[in-house]
Write a protein that holds these residues in place. Structure first.
Motif, PDB file in Angstrom:
ATOM      1  N   ARG A 168       0.840  -1.198   0.000  1.00 42.88           N
ATOM      2  CA  ARG A 168       0.000   0.000   0.000  1.00 42.88           C
ATOM      3  C   ARG A 168       0.879   1.254   0.000  1.00 42.88           C
ATOM      4  N   THR A 169       0.272   2.390  -0.208  1.00 47.27           N
ATOM      5  CA  THR A 169       0.987   3.658  -0.247  1.00 47.27           C
ATOM      6  C   THR A 169       1.531   3.994   1.133  1.00 47.27           C
ATOM      7  N   ILE A 170       2.766   4.479   1.169  1.00 44.18           N
ATOM      8  CA  ILE A 170       3.385   4.889   2.431  1.00 44.18           C
ATOM      9  C   ILE A 170       2.821   6.255   2.797  1.00 44.18           C
ATOM     10  N   LYS A 171       2.209   6.356   3.981  1.00 46.54           N
ATOM     11  CA  LYS A 171       1.544   7.594   4.380  1.00 46.54           C
ATOM     12  C   LYS A 171       2.389   8.464   5.299  1.00 46.54           C
ATOM     13  N   SER A 172       3.412   7.919   5.894  1.00 46.26           N
ATOM     14  CA  SER A 172       4.264   8.674   6.801  1.00 46.26           C
ATOM     15  C   SER A 172       5.115   9.670   6.003  1.00 46.26           C
ATOM     16  N   ASN A 173       4.955  10.947   6.303  1.00 45.74           N
ATOM     17  CA  ASN A 173       5.730  11.981   5.612  1.00 45.74           C
ATOM     18  C   ASN A 173       7.223  11.819   5.873  1.00 45.74           C
ATOM     19  N   LEU A 191       8.925   9.020   6.540  1.00 43.03           N
ATOM     20  CA  LEU A 191       9.445   7.881   5.796  1.00 43.03           C
ATOM     21  C   LEU A 191       9.504   8.165   4.297  1.00 43.03           C
ATOM     22  N   ARG A 192       8.501   8.835   3.767  1.00 42.59           N
ATOM     23  CA  ARG A 192       8.506   9.206   2.346  1.00 42.59           C
ATOM     24  C   ARG A 192       9.656  10.151   2.036  1.00 42.59           C
ATOM     25  N   SER A 193       9.871  11.132   2.923  1.00 39.93           N
ATOM     26  CA  SER A 193      10.978  12.064   2.736  1.00 39.93           C
ATOM     27  C   SER A 193      12.315  11.336   2.827  1.00 39.93           C
ATOM     28  N   PHE A 194      12.441  10.431   3.789  1.00 39.07           N
ATOM     29  CA  PHE A 194      13.665   9.654   3.961  1.00 39.07           C
ATOM     30  C   PHE A 194      13.960   8.840   2.702  1.00 39.07           C
ATOM     31  N   LEU A 195      12.966   8.144   2.191  1.00 44.47           N
ATOM     32  CA  LEU A 195      13.156   7.316   1.006  1.00 44.47           C
ATOM     33  C   LEU A 195      13.424   8.149  -0.248  1.00 44.47           C
ATOM     34  N   HIS A 196      12.902   9.376  -0.260  1.00 44.85           N
ATOM     35  CA  HIS A 196      13.135  10.254  -1.408  1.00 44.85           C
ATOM     36  C   HIS A 196      14.608  10.659  -1.500  1.00 44.85           C
ATOM     37  N   TYR A 197      15.252  10.913  -0.361  1.00 41.13           N
ATOM     38  CA  TYR A 197      16.630  11.406  -0.366  1.00 41.13           C
ATOM     39  C   TYR A 197      17.694  10.324  -0.307  1.00 41.13           C
ATOM     40  N   VAL A 198      17.338   9.083  -0.124  1.00 38.29           N
ATOM     41  CA  VAL A 198      18.318   7.997  -0.025  1.00 38.29           C
ATOM     42  C   VAL A 198      19.214   7.902  -1.270  1.00 38.29           C
ATOM     43  N   PRO A 199      18.689   7.956  -2.493  1.00 40.30           N
ATOM     44  CA  PRO A 199      19.594   7.852  -3.656  1.00 40.30           C
ATOM     45  C   PRO A 199      20.605   8.996  -3.726  1.00 40.30           C
TER      46      PRO A 199
END
Length: 102
Positions: free
Chosen positions: A29-34, A36-44
């Motif tokens: 399902r879609t990740i709703k935690s802002n 966690l989403r921000s963390f995953l966005h900046y990992v690369p």
């Protein structure tokens, strides 16, 4: 000895596959935690930076010329200059400093 190499490659392939497959299968399902989403966005970006920065300093004969090229690229990119101009200027700074330090 050569038989062990194939085992190492097989284990490496399995671990790499699991690391890539498990998030796709476990999180459907879609990740709703802002956060966690921000963390995953900046990992690369962070991973690329961590891998690139030491190479910048060790690619030249002097780490100071590498650092000068890095700072030049950082300043020019912060000012919004294009990729070609940033990379060519950083390379020119490193080249000139390498000539001056020899």
């Amino acid at each position: 000895m050569s038989g062990n190499v194939y085992i190492y490659i097989l284990v490496m392939a399995l671990v790499t596959y699991l690391v890539r497959m498990l998030p796709l299968t476990l999180i459907r399902r879609t990740i709703k935690s802002n956060f966690l989403r921000s963390f995953l966005h900046y990992v690369p970006y962070v991973t690329l930076s961590v891998m690139t920065f030491p190479a910048i300093l060790s690619a030249t004969s002097s780490p100071w010329s590498g650092l000068a090229g890095f700072i030049t690229a950082l300043v020019l990119s912060y000012k919004g200059k294009g990729l070609i101009l940033v990379s060519l200027t950083a390379c020119a700074v490193v080249f000139i400093l390498e000539l001056a330090l020899v």
